[in-house]
Design a protein around this motif. Structure first.
Motif, PDB file in Angstrom:
ATOM      1  N   ALA C  26      13.746   3.204 -44.821  1.00  0.00           N
ATOM      2  CA  ALA C  26      13.865   2.587 -46.234  1.00  0.00           C
ATOM      3  C   ALA C  26      13.638   3.696 -47.025  1.00  0.00           C
ATOM      4  O   ALA C  26      12.093   4.480 -47.022  1.00  0.00           O
ATOM      5  N   ARG C  27      14.732   4.116 -48.171  1.00  0.00           N
ATOM      6  CA  ARG C  27      14.358   4.698 -48.989  1.00  0.00           C
ATOM      7  C   ARG C  27      13.020   4.677 -49.825  1.00  0.00           C
ATOM      8  O   ARG C  27      14.377   3.698 -50.899  1.00  0.00           O
ATOM      9  N   ALA C  28      12.105   5.421 -50.900  1.00  0.00           N
ATOM     10  CA  ALA C  28      12.234   4.932 -51.662  1.00  0.00           C
ATOM     11  C   ALA C  28      12.537   5.157 -53.319  1.00  0.00           C
ATOM     12  O   ALA C  28      12.513   6.653 -53.274  1.00  0.00           O
ATOM     13  N   ASN C  29      12.377   4.765 -54.213  1.00  0.00           N
ATOM     14  CA  ASN C  29      13.077   5.205 -55.332  1.00  0.00           C
ATOM     15  C   ASN C  29      12.289   5.423 -56.414  1.00  0.00           C
ATOM     16  O   ASN C  29      12.245   6.018 -56.773  1.00  0.00           O
ATOM     17  N   HIS C  33       8.670   0.613 -55.928  1.00  0.00           N
ATOM     18  CA  HIS C  33       8.896   0.688 -54.667  1.00  0.00           C
ATOM     19  C   HIS C  33       8.901   1.287 -53.490  1.00  0.00           C
ATOM     20  O   HIS C  33       8.416  -0.094 -52.761  1.00  0.00           O
ATOM     21  N   ALA C  34       7.834   1.912 -53.470  1.00  0.00           N
ATOM     22  CA  ALA C  34       7.303   2.550 -52.755  1.00  0.00           C
ATOM     23  C   ALA C  34       6.136   1.407 -52.134  1.00  0.00           C
ATOM     24  O   ALA C  34       5.955   1.777 -50.598  1.00  0.00           O
ATOM     25  N   MET C  67       7.820   1.105 -39.970  1.00  0.00           N
ATOM     26  CA  MET C  67       8.239   1.215 -40.829  1.00  0.00           C
ATOM     27  C   MET C  67       8.503   2.489 -41.944  1.00  0.00           C
ATOM     28  O   MET C  67       6.963   2.735 -42.948  1.00  0.00           O
ATOM     29  N   LEU C  68       9.591   3.266 -41.626  1.00  0.00           N
ATOM     30  CA  LEU C  68       9.298   4.805 -42.566  1.00  0.00           C
ATOM     31  C   LEU C  68       9.462   3.846 -43.707  1.00  0.00           C
ATOM     32  O   LEU C  68      11.329   3.681 -44.184  1.00  0.00           O
ATOM     33  N   VAL C  69       8.359   4.711 -45.102  1.00  0.00           N
ATOM     34  CA  VAL C  69       8.819   4.723 -46.387  1.00  0.00           C
ATOM     35  C   VAL C  69       9.042   5.935 -47.010  1.00  0.00           C
ATOM     36  O   VAL C  69       8.160   7.051 -46.598  1.00  0.00           O
ATOM     37  N   ASP C  70       9.968   6.393 -47.100  1.00  0.00           N
ATOM     38  CA  ASP C  70      10.591   7.334 -47.530  1.00  0.00           C
ATOM     39  C   ASP C  70      10.560   8.351 -48.605  1.00  0.00           C
ATOM     40  O   ASP C  70      11.016   7.481 -49.777  1.00  0.00           O
TER      41      ASP C  70
END
Lengths: 166, 793, 294
Positions: C26-29, C33-34, C67-70
């Protein structure tokens, strides 16, 4: 699995100046995406742990290891591979210098090597041989022993600086 | 009709010129086609579950979970594949006593090294196959491990393969003269113990194969990154029970070989067996971690050796006791006894001496199998020989160049047979040494060294003379029963527009085979090199041949090309003579035109001849031969091998506080006979030198006592990179072999043969005033500091 | 790139796989959000920044199911700013940017020098300082630099911001004081004094390789700070050595240094070699600090 996390991610990017839309697996790295999904087989997967440099491509203006970036991270990116750099003739002089100096043998490292070398050349000036060696020290070549590559890069630097005729 | 190589102004003089490689333009644009770039309809991928133990019984395999992974299609055990694939035994009859047990494509009930394939998981993608492989449960019962080479034959060490009796794979003792008496009375005897690191090739393209069995036409097509497509054709045909004519091995671009890709690998044969079972294309691309545990290893030797010299520095005798351990199996079909055998053949090579004893002891162990890798045995023999010669020189107070000059075979004394019973047709040790000394300005370098030493900077000069075995005859493998061709062939054809196609049995691994062949064919026929299209690497298209190994491409493949090109030239001229109603001997072909040989005046373009022969054959005399295609094969017969020679020098600086070695410069003068393309030869030498420098400074596979490989990644197994490598000066002497019209010998391994010894001697030259000496490769910073006594334990 | 300590477990497992198998992405805005993403990852959350260590580890399946937090696109976490007595370095500032930053070159030259030792150009183009610190590789340059400079690390968590001194941040092999759900957002380093010396000395077998040993020397009006890399399971602040150096006793400092480190042995070098070389590096760094000052 938590819904906010996806195992397939939609990306929208430019590759070699052409728009690309794709849905990629979460774990797929850039080099597998370029090679397997887009058929851009110029750059290669070799070590897949960030050491050898054969997967080096240009992302948003900078050289990166294609095996150390996820395709999912390419959304909005501007990617250039050896195919695009060849078509656009952006590195024609460098490619010709590699041929003339036989700065490649098996050719497997060459696309990554060219992207790395171009990044140095783009900084301008005529780098010392030691600086060329240092800049290329992240790109393995098992065939040439590197000297011909250093020669070719040095030649192009001189040509671009107007020191010798192309 | 011979080629007037001595005349640089001769027509069509392409042999001896730097001509660009026809395939380089493709490769710099990323248009290469390596096996992994090929995707076929219905293609599946295989990943292997490999043994985590160096030695273990396989009690059971549970693949239930793996089968449930999305994309996983089939799972195979060793027993499954044994039903369609016969095992192999890698021995050679002429290596007397060599033994090795039968080996299957995957382990049956026992694994013998970490990395041996045990289970194959086939899936729609490599990622899915890996997901499946991760879930396969194998129940192992670990067995005692044979890890150490020097104790492998001890009674207390378990026997790895009980059915063959002991852990001795091969032993050879060669003795000439009266070695013991000489050592007893010699003026000076110097001895040392040498170790060479266990290496692997690290081809940037990992081992790759894509096999497509099509039962409907009964044909197996293997796209294979290999050096020996015809050998692989024969192997796949034999063990998978398909006629050779129905096995097509296609070898396109190959991303580096260096000997690594000339062997039969169990996982690659397994891939073919799986394709035969599944009747669809199966791709196997080794990943990098697999490469380290499954590509062949090499050069893991320990050698106790001594030299006897008289008061003038004349070498009287060498005595060499070499040990090597080859892993769990001798590798098919070349066997793993060749490297040790080469050490026996090559020690003392450049020198005129009479008394020689050399013994090699080759043992089994639970590690990755070793086999032939670039310059097989040479770097070991050269290090032992040249290390001892330098030590003897130091003991006598002689200059290293001088002691060599006093002992090298005289340039005018050939042919000669060495104490190792190697036959030398013609070498140039003295000329090469003279040229080296001049190129490096030896005396100036010695002054620089002295000046640096006065400043407390420790620099060293190291010299290493060597011989290199090239152009092998069937004496290398064929006479021992291996179906490995020492002969090679070439078919040269003229197409209707006068352009030429040459089909060769030797292969392109990046060394420039296609350029070299295009030059030879261009000169042989009389056309521009750019008008010659060279095709290699397709067993259903090219003449049967050996491929690329033992530096044979130019010497054997090149000669076949020259002979077929000359034959085509004769055919063309015969037709031309009939068409022009001229005497054939008065005509020549130059730059694609039939010309009057005397005046050079143009008579007819080849295109016109092609038009008549192919489309208006009715206008030619009825009995006129009109084959504008000729095939010739070539094999050496007078000498078992064409030896080359050369000498290298290294100049370097040792940081005696850290043990770091900085390479300042490197020189090599070598004699590979006729040079076809100077640039390609120089770059073979440079690339070879750097591979040798890797062995000298960086490369070493480490195992622990349990047979676990400890540094199986690119971050831990260090190979040379751009930053540490020196610039290299390359010079040549040309002594063509008289066995062939072309006169070419091999050049691919000379650099690797001599570089490690040159570096060792240079380091020891730098350390000698400090009373230190190193003989264990690679010369790591730690080994150097320990030799200096700088590290407190 | 990834440290050699990781590999041995690869071989011991017999696992020889090179395709990553994360649990999701998931890409954090933005930062909040992250935080939300990490909170929802049920303990499997993993922050992805430049990815130069994490993706290599994932490719080798040393780490699976993450669970990748980009966070790499989050605005405001990148760049170097002058804060009077300190420099503020955003966690997403790339190595190449640090190497090129005039502020860094002037006020924290140790970091600019460190960049020249970190891997190779393409890695430096993508790797971030925050990622390097959170990875806490004892063989990496930046963690040791943080100790030598006396940096403060700023951490964002569900309870807001907290700051940790570098000396308290590195806790063990690849272990930091970052709690689950926290993100390293920035680093502050004190600006160098007028006469401050900052020196990095390291020995590696090839350019860009992990150092066999490395040493940072910072000499300020308050005294010396000496830290080391590749000599233990964490970057090491050599306190006894610093005391000896402050007394002007070089031999004593070398002895203290060899005493207070406990380096590992691996296939590149033994503990004995590393211990020896640490002393050599110290002497060289001190000589350099004096030579440059003269």
């Amino acid at each position: 699995m938590t819904k906010v996390f996806a195992d397939r991610i939609d990306i929208d990017l430019m590759v070699n100046g052409e728009p690309v839309e794709a849905r990629v697996p979460a774990g797929q790295h850039v080099i597998d995406f370029l090679r397997q999904e887009l058929g851009l087989t110029g750059a290669h997967a070799s070590c897949e742990h960030g050491v050898c440099g054969t997967c080096t491509v240009r992302v948003d203006g900078a050289s990166v290891r294609g095996c150390l970036m996820l395709a999912a991270q390419l959304d909005g990116a501007d990617v250039w591979t050896i195919e695009g750099l060849s078509d656009s003739e952006a590195i024609r002089d460098l490619q010709e210098a590699f041929i003339a100096r036989n700065a490649l043998q098996c050719g497997f490292c060459t696309p990554g090597m060219l992207v790395a070398a171009e990044e140095l050349l783009a900084q301008g000036g005529v780098p010392e041989r030691a600086a060329i060696r240092e800049h290329l020290s992240g790109n393995y070549c098992r065939c040439t022993g590197y000297e011909a590559i250093v020669d070719a890069v040095e030649t192009v630097a001189r040509q671009r600086a107007g020191q010798v005729q192309a | 009709m011979t080629v007037q190589f001595g005349n640089p102004d001769r027509p069509n003089s392409y042999i001896g010129k730097t001509v660009p490689r026809p395939n380089a333009g493709r490769l710099v644009e990323g248009r290469g086609k390596y096996v992994d770039d090929i995707n076929l309809p219905r293609m599946v991928h295989v990943a292997f579950v490999r043994s985590p133990f160096a030695h273990a019984k396989i009690l059971g395999i549970d693949a239930k979970e793996a089968r449930l992974v999305k994309g996983v299609l089939r799972i195979f055990t060793g027993a499954d594949l044994a039903e369609v694939c016969t095992p192999w035994v890698a021995v050679l009859a002429h290596l007397k006593g060599l033994k090795s047990p039968p080996e299957h494509p995957m382990a049956l009930d026992r694994s013998c090294w970490v990395g041996e394939p045990v289970v194959a998981v086939v899936a729609t993608s490599r990622a899915a196959a890996e997901d499946g492989a991760a879930l396969v449960e194998v129940d192992y019962d670990p067995l005692p491990v044979v890890a150490d080479m020097m104790t492998a034959l001890d009674a207390s060490t378990p026997v790895l393969h009980p059915e063959i009796g002991d852990n001795l794979a091969f032993q050879r003792l060669h003795e000439e003269g009266d070695v013991d008496s000489i050592f007893a009375i010699a003026h000076k005897v110097v001895s040392a113990r040498f170790k060479t690191g266990r290496h692997t090739g690290v081809t940037l393209e990992p081992r790759s194969i894509l096999v497509d069995w099509n039962p409907a036409e009964g044909q197996m097509t293997a796209y294979h990154a290999t050096q020996a497509p015809h050998m692989m054709q024969t192997v796949l045909a034999k063990h998978l029970d398909v006629p050779e004519s129905r096995v097509r091995v296609i070898c396109g671009d190959v991303g580096g070989s260096y000997g690594i890709k000339v062997h039969v690998y169990p996982d690659e044969v397994a891939t073919a067996a799986i394709s035969k079972i599944m009747a669809r294309p199966v791709k196997f691309i080794a990943d990098r971690l697999e490469s380290f545990t499954t590509d062949i290893h090499a050069r893991d030797h320990e050698i106790e050796a001594k030299i006897a010299v008289d008061a003038n520095g004349k070498i009287l005798a060498f005595d060499v006791d070499d040990w090597t351990a080859i892993g769990a199996y001798s590798v098919y079909p070349r066997t793993s006894a060749i490297e040790g055998n080469q050490v026996v053949n090559l020690c003392g090579g450049p020198y005129d001496f009479a008394n020689y004893r050399a013994k090699t002891t080759v043992v089994f162990q639970n590690k990755t199998p070793t086999c032939q890798y670039r310059a097989v045995g040479h770097p070991i023999a050269v290090a032992v020989t040249e290390g001892l010669v330098d030590m003897a020189a130091a003991a006598l107070g002689l200059d290293p160049v001088e002691i060599r000059r006093r002992n090298m075979y005289a340039d005018d004394g050939y042919p000669i047979t060495s104490p190792a019973k190697m036959r030398f047709e013609g070498l140039s040790h003295h000329q090469s040494m003279d040229k080296l000394v001049e190129l490096m300005d030896y005396d100036a370098l010695r002054r620089d060294q002295a000046e640096a030493r006065a400043r407390g900077v420790h620099r060293g000069i190291g010299i290493a003379s060597f011989i290199e075995l090239t152009n092998p005859s069937p004496f290398m493998y064929g006479i021992g029963g291996a179906r490995i061709s020492a002969q090679d062939g070439c078919t040269v054809r003229m197409d209707p527009d006068g352009s030429i196609v040459a089909l060769s049995g030797v292969t392109e691994q990046g060394q420039g085979t296609e350029a070299m062949l295009s030059q030879i064919v261009a000169e042989g026929v009389g056309v521009l090199p750019s008008n010659v299209r060279v095709i290699t690497g397709d067993t259903q298209v090219t003449p049967y041949g050996g491929g690329t190994w033992a530096s044979r491409g130019a010497g054997i493949g090149g000669e076949a090309a020259l002979r077929s090109a000359r034959a085509l030239r004769d055919s063309i001229l015969e037709v031309a003579a009939a068409m022009l109603q001229a005497d054939q001997a008065s005509l020549d072909i130059r730059d694609g035109h039939i010309v009057d040989a005397e005046s050079g005046a143009g008579r007819m373009p080849l295109e016109e001849l092609g038009r008549i022969v192919y489309f208006r054959g009715d206008t030619l005399p009825e009995g006129l031969p009109r084959e504008l295609v000729q095939t010739r094969h070539y094999i050496t017969s007078e000498y078992p091998f064409a030896f080359t020679n050369g000498v290298q020098a290294s100049y370097l600086e040792v940081d005696v506080e850290t043990g770091i070695v900085k390479l300042l410069k490197h020189w090599c003068v070598e004699d590979c006979g006729r040079i076809i393309n100077p640039q390609l030869v120089d770059e073979q030498i440079r690339g070879g030198i750097v591979q040798g420098l890797g062995g000298a400074l960086f490369e070493e596979i480490h195992y622990d006592d349990e047979g676990q490989l400890l540094n199986g990644s690119m971050a831990d197994y260090l190979v040379p990179m751009a930053g540490e490598m020196p610039d290299m000066v390359v010079g040549h002497v040309e002594t063509p072999t008289k066995e062939s019209m072309l006169g070419a010998k091999g050049a691919g391994e000379a650099g690797t043969a001599g570089a490690p010894a040159a570096v060792m001697n240079a380091i020891n030259d730098a350390l000698r005033p400090l009373g230190a000496q190193v003989t264990q490769m690679p010369f790591t910073p730690e080994r150097i500091l320990r030799a200096l006594g700088a590290i407190e334990d | 790139m990834i440290n050699n300590q990781c590999w041995e477990s690869v071989d011991a497992e017999g696992g020889q796989q090179m395709k990553a198998s994360p649990g999701g992405y998931a890409r954090a805005n933005d930062l909040s959000h992250a935080m939300l993403l990490l909170a929802s990852a049920e303990g499997m959350g993993r922050v992805l920044a430049g990815g130069q260590s994490l993706i290599a580890a994932m490719n080798m399946r040393l780490s699976t199911g993450d669970m990748l937090v980009d966070i790499s696109r989050i605005a405001g976490l990148s760049g170097v700013t002058d804060q009077e007595t300190t420099l503020h370095i955003g966690a997403l500032t790339k190595h190449a940017e640090i190497g090129a930053s005039p502020l860094i070159r002037k006020h924290a030259p140790l970091l600019a020098e460190a960049v020249t030792y970190i891997a190779h150009a393409a890695i430096r183009n993508r790797g971030t300082i925050g990622g390097a610190l959170a990875h806490a590789d004892p063989a990496a340059e930046f963690p040791a630099c943080m100790l030598a400079l006396g940096a403060v690390l700023h951490i964002h968590g569900s309870d807001g911001e907290r700051s940790v001194a570098a000396e308290d941040f590195f806790q063990g092999l690849f272990e930091t004081s970052l709690e689950e759900g926290e993100i390293l957002t920035a680093i502050t380093v004190p600006k160098a004094e007028v006469n401050e010396r900052q020196i990095l000395q390291e020995i590696a077998r090839r350019s860009g390789d992990y150092a066999l040993a490395g040493l940072c020397l910072v000499r300020r009006s308050t005294g010396h700070r000496i830290s080391l890399l590749s000599v233990g399971s964490t970057p090491v602040l050599a306190r006894n050595t610093m005391v000896q150096l402050d007394r002007g006793d070089i031999d004593g400092a070398v002895a203290a240094l060899r005493e207070e480190i406990d380096p590992p042995s691996d296939t590149q070098a033994s503990a004995d070699y590393r211990r020896h070389i640490a002393g050599v590096l110290l002497r060289r760094a001190v000589a350099q600090s004096r030579g440059d000052a003269a």
